[in-house]
Design a protein around this motif. Sequence first.
Motif, PDB file in Angstrom:
ATOM      1  N   LEU A 155      -6.326  17.442 -11.316  1.00 18.08           N
ATOM      2  CA  LEU A 155      -5.343  16.437 -10.931  1.00 18.08           C
ATOM      3  C   LEU A 155      -5.557  15.980  -9.492  1.00 18.08           C
ATOM      4  CD1 LEU A 155      -3.016  15.115 -12.485  1.00 18.08           C
ATOM      5  CD2 LEU A 155      -1.464  16.739 -11.384  1.00 18.08           C
ATOM      6  N   ASN A 156      -5.951  16.906  -8.649  1.00 20.46           N
ATOM      7  CA  ASN A 156      -6.204  16.567  -7.244  1.00 20.46           C
ATOM      8  C   ASN A 156      -7.375  15.589  -7.120  1.00 20.46           C
ATOM      9  OD1 ASN A 156      -5.418  17.217  -4.400  1.00 20.46           O
ATOM     10  ND2 ASN A 156      -7.557  17.873  -4.282  1.00 20.46           N
ATOM     11  N   VAL A 157      -8.397  15.788  -7.935  1.00 22.99           N
ATOM     12  CA  VAL A 157      -9.540  14.864  -7.928  1.00 22.99           C
ATOM     13  C   VAL A 157      -9.085  13.469  -8.377  1.00 22.99           C
ATOM     14  CG1 VAL A 157     -11.744  14.309  -9.022  1.00 22.99           C
ATOM     15  CG2 VAL A 157     -11.279  16.655  -8.272  1.00 22.99           C
ATOM     16  N   VAL A 158      -8.303  13.431  -9.452  1.00 30.71           N
ATOM     17  CA  VAL A 158      -7.845  12.137  -9.974  1.00 30.71           C
ATOM     18  C   VAL A 158      -6.976  11.416  -8.954  1.00 30.71           C
ATOM     19  CG1 VAL A 158      -6.482  10.988 -11.765  1.00 30.71           C
ATOM     20  CG2 VAL A 158      -7.988  12.886 -12.375  1.00 30.71           C
ATOM     21  N   GLY A 160      -6.855  11.933  -5.754  1.00 27.88           N
ATOM     22  CA  GLY A 160      -7.661  11.606  -4.580  1.00 27.88           C
ATOM     23  C   GLY A 160      -8.441  10.318  -4.777  1.00 27.88           C
ATOM     24  N   LEU A 161      -9.071  10.177  -5.933  1.00 33.02           N
ATOM     25  CA  LEU A 161      -9.814   8.949  -6.242  1.00 33.02           C
ATOM     26  C   LEU A 161      -8.868   7.761  -6.365  1.00 33.02           C
ATOM     27  CD1 LEU A 161     -12.314  10.405  -8.858  1.00 33.02           C
ATOM     28  CD2 LEU A 161     -12.862   9.614  -6.548  1.00 33.02           C
ATOM     29  N   PHE A 162      -7.696   8.008  -6.935  1.00 33.69           N
ATOM     30  CA  PHE A 162      -6.700   6.949  -7.051  1.00 33.69           C
ATOM     31  C   PHE A 162      -6.267   6.467  -5.668  1.00 33.69           C
ATOM     32  CE2 PHE A 162      -2.178   5.771  -7.185  1.00 33.69           C
ATOM     33  CZ  PHE A 162      -2.228   4.705  -8.065  1.00 33.69           C
ATOM     34  N   SER A 163      -6.063   7.391  -4.740  1.00 31.62           N
ATOM     35  CA  SER A 163      -5.664   7.025  -3.381  1.00 31.62           C
ATOM     36  C   SER A 163      -6.738   6.195  -2.696  1.00 31.62           C
ATOM     37  CB  SER A 163      -5.372   8.287  -2.561  1.00 31.62           C
ATOM     38  OG  SER A 163      -4.263   8.985  -3.078  1.00 31.62           O
ATOM     39  N   ILE A 164      -7.999   6.528  -2.947  1.00 31.57           N
ATOM     40  CA  ILE A 164      -9.105   5.753  -2.381  1.00 31.57           C
ATOM     41  C   ILE A 164      -9.086   4.327  -2.928  1.00 31.57           C
ATOM     42  CG2 ILE A 164     -11.621   5.518  -2.338  1.00 31.57           C
ATOM     43  CD1 ILE A 164     -11.747   8.606  -2.292  1.00 31.57           C
ATOM     44  N   GLU A 165      -8.848   4.204  -4.239  1.00 23.03           N
ATOM     45  CA  GLU A 165      -8.776   2.874  -4.855  1.00 23.03           C
ATOM     46  C   GLU A 165      -7.627   2.063  -4.265  1.00 23.03           C
ATOM     47  OE1 GLU A 165     -10.732   1.260  -7.130  1.00 23.03           O
ATOM     48  OE2 GLU A 165     -12.109   2.896  -6.720  1.00 23.03           O
ATOM     49  N   MET A 166      -6.493   2.702  -4.054  1.00 21.04           N
ATOM     50  CA  MET A 166      -5.341   2.005  -3.481  1.00 21.04           C
ATOM     51  C   MET A 166      -5.604   1.604  -2.024  1.00 21.04           C
ATOM     52  SD  MET A 166      -3.101   1.597  -5.869  1.00 21.04           S
ATOM     53  CE  MET A 166      -4.542   1.346  -6.929  1.00 21.04           C
ATOM     54  N   ALA A 167      -6.326   2.453  -1.294  1.00 18.88           N
ATOM     55  CA  ALA A 167      -6.645   2.141   0.105  1.00 18.88           C
ATOM     56  C   ALA A 167      -7.502   0.883   0.211  1.00 18.88           C
ATOM     57  CB  ALA A 167      -7.350   3.325   0.756  1.00 18.88           C
ATOM     58  N   LYS A 168      -8.316   0.628  -0.806  1.00 22.37           N
ATOM     59  CA  LYS A 168      -9.125  -0.596  -0.825  1.00 22.37           C
ATOM     60  C   LYS A 168      -8.245  -1.833  -0.936  1.00 22.37           C
ATOM     61  CE  LYS A 168     -13.154   1.655  -2.931  1.00 22.37           C
ATOM     62  NZ  LYS A 168     -14.005   1.746  -4.150  1.00 22.37           N
ATOM     63  N   ARG A 169      -7.017  -1.633  -1.390  1.00 25.35           N
ATOM     64  CA  ARG A 169      -6.051  -2.729  -1.482  1.00 25.35           C
ATOM     65  C   ARG A 169      -5.084  -2.700  -0.292  1.00 25.35           C
ATOM     66  NH1 ARG A 169      -4.242  -2.358  -7.901  1.00 25.35           N
ATOM     67  NH2 ARG A 169      -6.304  -1.882  -8.745  1.00 25.35           N
ATOM     68  N   ASP A 170      -5.462  -1.925   0.726  1.00 24.21           N
ATOM     69  CA  ASP A 170      -4.639  -1.773   1.928  1.00 24.21           C
ATOM     70  C   ASP A 170      -3.308  -1.102   1.633  1.00 24.21           C
ATOM     71  OD1 ASP A 170      -6.544  -2.981   3.626  1.00 24.21           O
ATOM     72  OD2 ASP A 170      -5.836  -4.969   3.059  1.00 24.21           O
ATOM     73  N   LEU A 171      -3.307  -0.212   0.655  1.00 29.00           N
ATOM     74  CA  LEU A 171      -2.137   0.594   0.331  1.00 29.00           C
ATOM     75  C   LEU A 171      -2.469   2.052   0.628  1.00 29.00           C
ATOM     76  CD1 LEU A 171      -1.131  -1.052  -3.069  1.00 29.00           C
ATOM     77  CD2 LEU A 171       0.008  -1.362  -0.862  1.00 29.00           C
ATOM     78  N   GLU A 172      -2.069   2.521   1.799  1.00 31.50           N
ATOM     79  CA  GLU A 172      -2.389   3.876   2.230  1.00 31.50           C
ATOM     80  C   GLU A 172      -1.317   4.853   1.753  1.00 31.50           C
ATOM     81  OE1 GLU A 172      -5.132   4.683   3.712  1.00 31.50           O
ATOM     82  OE2 GLU A 172      -5.911   2.726   4.333  1.00 31.50           O
ATOM     83  N   GLY A 173      -1.741   6.062   1.435  1.00 32.12           N
ATOM     84  CA  GLY A 173      -0.800   7.102   1.024  1.00 32.12           C
ATOM     85  C   GLY A 173      -1.347   8.483   1.315  1.00 32.12           C
ATOM     86  N   ASP A 174      -0.464   9.402   1.695  1.00 36.30           N
ATOM     87  CA  ASP A 174      -0.851  10.788   1.945  1.00 36.30           C
ATOM     88  C   ASP A 174      -0.758  11.590   0.661  1.00 36.30           C
ATOM     89  OD1 ASP A 174      -1.260  10.415   4.708  1.00 36.30           O
ATOM     90  OD2 ASP A 174       0.890  10.621   5.092  1.00 36.30           O
ATOM     91  N   LEU A 175      -1.759  12.428   0.446  1.00 36.94           N
ATOM     92  CA  LEU A 175      -1.823  13.282  -0.739  1.00 36.94           C
ATOM     93  C   LEU A 175      -1.182  14.628  -0.415  1.00 36.94           C
ATOM     94  CD1 LEU A 175      -3.160  12.868  -3.578  1.00 36.94           C
ATOM     95  CD2 LEU A 175      -5.098  14.177  -2.711  1.00 36.94           C
ATOM     96  N   TYR A 176      -0.186  15.018  -1.196  1.00 34.45           N
ATOM     97  CA  TYR A 176       0.524  16.276  -0.958  1.00 34.45           C
ATOM     98  C   TYR A 176      -0.072  17.388  -1.815  1.00 34.45           C
ATOM     99  CZ  TYR A 176       4.086  14.039   1.881  1.00 34.45           C
ATOM    100  OH  TYR A 176       4.744  13.386   2.901  1.00 34.45           O
ATOM    101  N   PRO A 177       0.175  18.645  -1.448  1.00 33.18           N
ATOM    102  CA  PRO A 177      -0.362  19.766  -2.235  1.00 33.18           C
ATOM    103  C   PRO A 177       0.190  19.767  -3.657  1.00 33.18           C
ATOM    104  CG  PRO A 177       0.391  20.519  -0.086  1.00 33.18           C
ATOM    105  CD  PRO A 177       0.871  19.106  -0.237  1.00 33.18           C
ATOM    106  N   PRO A 178      -0.593  20.276  -4.604  1.00 29.28           N
ATOM    107  CA  PRO A 178      -0.133  20.322  -5.996  1.00 29.28           C
ATOM    108  C   PRO A 178       1.004  21.321  -6.188  1.00 29.28           C
ATOM    109  CG  PRO A 178      -2.243  21.445  -5.765  1.00 29.28           C
ATOM    110  CD  PRO A 178      -1.973  20.773  -4.464  1.00 29.28           C
ATOM    111  N   ARG A 179       1.790  21.088  -7.231  1.00 27.70           N
ATOM    112  CA  ARG A 179       2.880  21.969  -7.605  1.00 27.70           C
ATOM    113  C   ARG A 179       2.734  22.302  -9.085  1.00 27.70           C
ATOM    114  NH1 ARG A 179       7.482  19.284  -7.952  1.00 27.70           N
ATOM    115  NH2 ARG A 179       8.951  20.790  -7.101  1.00 27.70           N
ATOM    116  N   TRP A 180       3.304  23.424  -9.498  1.00 26.30           N
ATOM    117  CA  TRP A 180       3.311  23.764 -10.915  1.00 26.30           C
ATOM    118  C   TRP A 180       4.593  24.500 -11.272  1.00 26.30           C
ATOM    119  CZ3 TRP A 180       3.559  28.410 -13.583  1.00 26.30           C
ATOM    120  CH2 TRP A 180       3.467  29.575 -12.815  1.00 26.30           C
ATOM    121  N   LYS A 181       4.928  24.446 -12.535  1.00 32.40           N
ATOM    122  CA  LYS A 181       6.110  25.153 -13.017  1.00 32.40           C
ATOM    123  C   LYS A 181       6.019  25.291 -14.524  1.00 32.40           C
ATOM    124  CE  LYS A 181      11.082  25.394 -12.148  1.00 32.40           C
ATOM    125  NZ  LYS A 181      12.253  24.699 -11.525  1.00 32.40           N
ATOM    126  N   LYS A 182       6.711  26.278 -15.049  1.00 25.70           N
ATOM    127  CA  LYS A 182       6.691  26.557 -16.484  1.00 25.70           C
ATOM    128  C   LYS A 182       7.948  26.006 -17.154  1.00 25.70           C
ATOM    129  CE  LYS A 182       5.998  30.547 -19.565  1.00 25.70           C
ATOM    130  NZ  LYS A 182       5.800  32.024 -19.585  1.00 25.70           N
TER     131      LYS A 182
END
Length: 213
Positions: A155-158, A160-182
């Motif tokens: 999920l982090n790879v996906v 991360g790549l999504f954030s790069i694609e958005m940055a090309k549109r001048d939409l910057e965003g910070d990636l936060y650490p993953p979370r999990w729960k049952k």
Amino acid sequence: MKSKYNIAQCLFNEKRYGPEEIQSLLQQEEADEGVIMHRLPEVKQVDARPIRTAVKLAAADGYDDELNIYTKYVELFIEKMEELTHTLSVVSQEPVTTEEMSPSYAVSIRVSGDINIVGGVIAAESVFLEMARRYSGEEMDQVDELAIDCCEEFLNVVLGLFSIEMAKRDLEGDLYPPRWKKDIVPQGSRQLRLRVYTAFGSFQIVLAVDEFF
């Protein structure tokens, strides 16, 4: 329309195959590569972006502000499923309204900034474990820290790549650490839940603008 998952998605969108039938077709493809390509003549209308079509149908008339971002994310997710887990998958045109069989596991990652999106997965134990196996290439017989780490890393790879694609549109965003729960019931704002079918079962992609668990 060159990719196998696009052909499968077109067939699913056209309702030529139901959920069980599409899973059977994906299983046949894993056993005998080329089966899906041979189904191309069955496609009535070539759709260059059939995953986008499925997401838009599932979203119906909602998500006006989020739909383009959600669609791009799901297209990237399905592409990386094939590339990184060697798994063909298709997206249902109907939003998810039921929960996964317990025990189930959820992982999510948030991007915050010019865009706000949380992308996540919820899967029953056996499906979650198979996703971890396929991503890591390692044998696992239980959902432990390693299995969770593998699904989080995918999920982090996906994202991360999504954030790069958005940055090309001048939409910057910070990636936060993953979370999990049952065993969660997702409750995010502007939430869209999509059923994804694979050869080894189905799971949910969950999209929201804030944390959904």
